[in-house]
Scaffold this active site. Structure first.
Site, PDB file in Angstrom:
ATOM      1  N   ASP A   1      44.231  41.157  33.730  1.00  0.00           N
ATOM      2  CA  ASP A   1      42.954  41.854  33.862  1.00  0.00           C
ATOM      3  C   ASP A   1      42.261  41.812  32.528  1.00  0.00           C
ATOM      4  O   ASP A   1      42.470  42.687  31.700  1.00  0.00           O
ATOM      5  CB  ASP A   1      43.180  43.324  34.237  1.00  0.00           C
TER       6      ASP A   1
ATOM      7  N   SER B   1      32.444  40.788  36.204  1.00  0.00           N
ATOM      8  CA  SER B   1      32.639  40.752  37.645  1.00  0.00           C
ATOM      9  C   SER B   1      31.853  41.860  38.334  1.00  0.00           C
ATOM     10  O   SER B   1      31.097  41.627  39.279  1.00  0.00           O
ATOM     11  CB  SER B   1      34.137  40.903  37.935  1.00  0.00           C
TER      12      SER B   1
ATOM     13  N   SER C   1      34.844  44.192  49.187  1.00  0.00           N
ATOM     14  CA  SER C   1      35.770  43.073  49.367  1.00  0.00           C
ATOM     15  C   SER C   1      36.758  43.360  50.489  1.00  0.00           C
ATOM     16  O   SER C   1      36.939  44.493  50.904  1.00  0.00           O
ATOM     17  CB  SER C   1      36.508  42.814  48.058  1.00  0.00           C
TER      18      SER C   1
ATOM     19  N   ILE D   1      43.220  41.664  49.475  1.00  0.00           N
ATOM     20  CA  ILE D   1      43.829  40.415  49.036  1.00  0.00           C
ATOM     21  C   ILE D   1      45.333  40.607  49.069  1.00  0.00           C
ATOM     22  O   ILE D   1      46.050  39.942  49.791  1.00  0.00           O
ATOM     23  CB  ILE D   1      43.384  40.045  47.609  1.00  0.00           C
ATOM     24  N   THR D   2      45.811  41.571  48.308  1.00  0.00           N
ATOM     25  CA  THR D   2      47.254  41.829  48.310  1.00  0.00           C
ATOM     26  C   THR D   2      47.564  43.200  48.900  1.00  0.00           C
ATOM     27  O   THR D   2      48.714  43.557  49.035  1.00  0.00           O
ATOM     28  CB  THR D   2      47.793  41.768  46.865  1.00  0.00           C
ATOM     29  N   SER D   3      46.542  43.991  49.242  1.00  0.00           N
ATOM     30  CA  SER D   3      46.760  45.346  49.759  1.00  0.00           C
ATOM     31  C   SER D   3      46.679  45.354  51.283  1.00  0.00           C
ATOM     32  O   SER D   3      46.265  44.379  51.893  1.00  0.00           O
ATOM     33  CB  SER D   3      45.706  46.274  49.166  1.00  0.00           C
TER      34      SER D   3
ATOM     35  N   THR E   1      37.980  47.734  51.626  1.00  0.00           N
ATOM     36  CA  THR E   1      36.904  48.511  52.244  1.00  0.00           C
ATOM     37  C   THR E   1      36.240  47.733  53.381  1.00  0.00           C
ATOM     38  O   THR E   1      35.936  48.294  54.438  1.00  0.00           O
ATOM     39  CB  THR E   1      35.865  48.906  51.166  1.00  0.00           C
TER      40      THR E   1
ATOM     41  N   LYS F   1      44.779  50.458  37.963  1.00  0.00           N
ATOM     42  CA  LYS F   1      44.363  49.428  37.020  1.00  0.00           C
ATOM     43  C   LYS F   1      44.184  49.975  35.606  1.00  0.00           C
ATOM     44  O   LYS F   1      44.617  49.362  34.637  1.00  0.00           O
ATOM     45  CB  LYS F   1      43.062  48.805  37.526  1.00  0.00           C
TER      46      LYS F   1
ATOM     47  N   GLY G   1      42.686  49.811  42.995  1.00  0.00           N
ATOM     48  CA  GLY G   1      44.051  50.152  42.643  1.00  0.00           C
ATOM     49  C   GLY G   1      44.601  51.413  43.265  1.00  0.00           C
ATOM     50  O   GLY G   1      45.798  51.673  43.164  1.00  0.00           O
TER      51      GLY G   1
END
Lengths: 502, 502
Positions: free
Chosen positions: A265, A273, A203, A206-208, A212, A297, A177
């Site tokens: 969330d 997760s 990961s 996805i939306t950013s 990393t 978040k 976040g």
């Protein structure tokens, strides 16, 4: 004699992500005899494999009445080839759907029930609709600590799991976040240089504008399989690979996608997760970075405390030591937004550049210090100093290069062909930055697909600016993308709140 | 200058039912510049219309990078033509999704919030995943009576609504689940012959071998629009049309589909579903038939009582009188399963055939009697006798024929070309019948698409049979379908439980 309900596979190349879809003519013999209509769930048999899929009917000549097609995901799940035969039937009863209904009606689920749900999530028997109902039914903390524990266990069971021949395997994780928070690329080499084993998976965005794994990919390949990852670790103590390629928590990949669609969330899902991935990676000691701030978040210390309690308690039950660290989540870290621009911030910190972003450097040392204190050779309270020394001595930079080489690198971060500097239209002090819009501009400029694209922020909060002073740069690989990002700016969006100081 | 994010429409003919899907090349300029990947939700603009759609990416030459396609539903929603241009963008924030999340977290929703959710269900802004989460969040009676009231109101608002220039408009509805329960085709002509107005709409089969609309279609057209329906009513007082063609509760059509995928019957949704359709049809007085039995929707008198309370109380608040009638739901009604075979049962009752199934006749008269007692001219307790007289005098049969003619009929029920009689393998008494398997066989034989196909049951519960006695007939329109149904029987399924009496 031909088998019942048989159709011949023709590829159409339709990607639905992880939803198995079968495409059949509405007037094919199978739809007609079974009474199938879209969006029925059907059982698809191919050789010795069986999947459940959602039916989409074709009302054109894309297929003949004796042909069928599959979405990319279904095609891969069945390992099918062009011209193969499939059989399509009504599905069997799904016990896992009974359990989900039970949860909707407020029942506590036992271990076997949660295990059956997670198994059917991964093998595709449960559709997106079913998974969404499951996640909604566990919201508002309707999942007990015991259920979260079973969920974590079940998620570990269905994925790969690495075992190491050592007692102390460390890791760090950040509850996302916060833009530009690329501490991982600095923490891993510090910890590995010290001599601890840190098998880090990350990961992709996805939306950013960058994840990393995207930023690391600027320096070295990240799509390593389990074997390749193991070799890097054995050689260099640490790695920085993309989690998607090692399949550590396939259930999580699917659940997260549905949570994202719901912008939900759930605490239980978040805990399961994180822990499932860390335990699957074979970690024994984990630092969790929880930034707290109004646009990240975790927004309150109360929910941070609740998260901390779950993570530490369930981690303990599963045999790993989890330490949660609360950090400042009020503003972005570093200057770059986008893979290569973030990579340059990381490089500056590792190389000891005097202009390196201090916020990124400080956070990285602090987190690395916490990780190092898991070692019996580092006294409590001295981790920060040990980490700082490894970084400023250049050992971390040496280790980072070695890890890149072991993963198949080391590349030079690319430079964007096109650049535009955006200047201030007024005089004053930067009071606030709308990170969501800044991220949006970076994505319109091409990040993360275009590695060099993104934003370089020149004026963090507190900077005093005059009319015409540069605020940030937009970097793009194509003229069109640069235009696209600049045009968006000309619309009615204020990214910076500039106070009217004298 | 061309507009941003523009693609040209090419038809592919993919039917996803009511999910709006947009198909675009993964490497098209829009996906690349916006960073779109399947299954992103995107905003699709066509002329002056805007919809939200789910992205499926194409990795083949079905489309060029400058083309896009839409699922049948999206194509219809946008009234698009081949070669039209669409623009695709990131979606705006969805307030209705915030409300759904609120419900997941246990908040009570207010009128405006529920209205916004239902509006977005109907216009396609909420995806199946979102709707599923909404339904799951209202399970376990988490919807208050006030919320069910708002839900019903909102569902009426988004659909068509008929008004009549009369005070007394009656209707009847059955909480499904009981095979062969075609009382509607007998109740409507009795009531209309008496002189009351009964604008009856019914559904088609979804998972069963025949719905009321399918059975009526054996006699007359049922896909009438609102105007045509009004004309039939004005002429004959009653009609028997398919609800899907008059669009009385479009929200319900979508919600029911997701509930079916979850095999979920939430009380709130059931109540809102029934009442919204009746009120939209302009009814003032409604009889609800609630069969209670082990294999139907309502299994206990406790849940029947709860349903009755909600229906009657919320109906009252919305200004209609609802009377709930509990009936025996322990075994099928009549003999036929499948449109034409059920139609023959109905015909036998209407024509006063001495061999007509008495269970169907009795239930129809009882329900019609209840409806008639809404009339000020029928004293309480005398409805049954009035209804019985209208039926046995042939007036109901005359009225049925007149309604069929007004709708564009009257057809002769078709007779199947192929028939097979299944006989008993043992001697004894029929103790129980597995209705689900019997329905399955009827569907495999072709029902409801093949109107003449289905099952004729010869031995209801209690019948004594000898070895070799006929149990039921399978009717099919093609040899293949007959084979298919017979083959299924040869598998390991016992449809009849035959007790070993001497």
């Amino acid at each position: 004699m031909t088998k019942a309900n048989t159709l011949t596979l023709k590829p159409l190349g339709i990607n639905t992500y992880k939803e198995a879809v079968v495409y059949m003519r509405k007037d094919c013999p199978v739809c007609r005899s079974e009474g199938f209509e879209a969006p029925a769930r059907v059982k698809v048999i191919h050789k010795n494999k069986i999947i459940l899929a959602t039916l989409n009917t074709i009302e054109s000549d894309l297929l003949t009445p004796h042909e069928a097609s599959l979405s990319t995901f279904a095609w891969e799940q069945l390992s099918a080839s062009i011209g193969d035969e499939i059989q399509v039937f009504h599905p069997d009863h799904l016990n896992s759907l009974d359990h989900i209904r039970g949860k909707i009606y407020g029942h506590e689920l036992n271990k076997d029930e949660i295990r059956e749900i997670i198994k059917d999530v991964v093998n595709g028997s449960l559709s997106d609709i079913h998974i969404s109902a499951f996640l909604a039914s566990t919201g508002d903390d309707r999942f007990s600590e015991q259920e979260i524990f079973y969920l974590t266990e079940s998620m570990i069971e269905v994925g790969n799991r690495i075992s190491w021949h050592k007692d102390l395997i460390v890791d760090k994780h950040c509850i996302g976040g916060l833009p530009g928070n690329r501490t991982t690329l600095i923490v891993v080499p510090i910890v590995a240089a010290f001599g601890l084993t840190i098998p880090k998976t990350s990961s992709r965005a996805i939306t950013s504008p960058a994840g990393t794994a995207d930023t690391m990919e600027v320096f070295a390949p990240v799509s390593l399989d389990l074997n390749a990852m193991r070799k890097v670790i054995e050689k260099e103590n640490g790695c920085l690979v993309w989690g998607g390629s090692v399949n550590l928590s396939p259930a999580d990949d699917i659940l997260i996608r549905i949570e994202r669609a719901l912008i939900l969330d759930s605490m239980g899902q978040l805990v399961a997760s994180i822990l499932s991935k860390k335990i699957a990676a074979g970690s024994s000691h984990v630092i969790i970075d929880v930034p707290i701030g109004p646009t990240v978040k975790v927004r309150t210390t109360a929910s941070a405390d609740e998260l901390k309690n779950y993570l530490e308690a369930i981690g303990k039950t599963l045999g790993i030591e989890v330490k949660t660290v609360f950090t400042d989540g009020s503003q972005p870290v570093g200057r770059g937004i986008g893979p290569a621009l973030e990579a340059k911030d990381v490089l500056a910190v590792l190389q000891g550049d005097i202009n390196a972003p201090q916020s990124l450097r400080e956070r990285s040392i602090a987190l690395a210090g916490q990780v190092l204190e898991f070692s019996p050779n580092v006294r409590k309270g001295t981790g920060y100093a040990v980490a700082e020394k490894i970084l400023s001595s250049g050992q971390a930079w040496q280790k980072f290069q070695a890890i890149c080489h072991a993963q198949g690198g080391l590349f030079e971060p690319p430079i964007a062909k096109h650049m535009r500097t955006i200047t201030s239209k007024k005089k004053g002090t930067i009071l606030a930055i709308d990170n969501r819009y800044l991220s949006r501009v970076a994505k319109l400029a091409g990040a993360p697909q275009a590695k060099a694209a993104g934003i370089k922020l020149l004026t963090p909060i507190g900077t005093k600016v005059n009319f015409g002073d540069p605020l940030f740069e937009i970097h793009a690989e194509t003229k069109g993308e640069l235009h696209y990002a600049v045009n968006f700016l000309s619309m009615d969006h204020e990214i910076f709140d500039i106070g009217e100081f004298e």
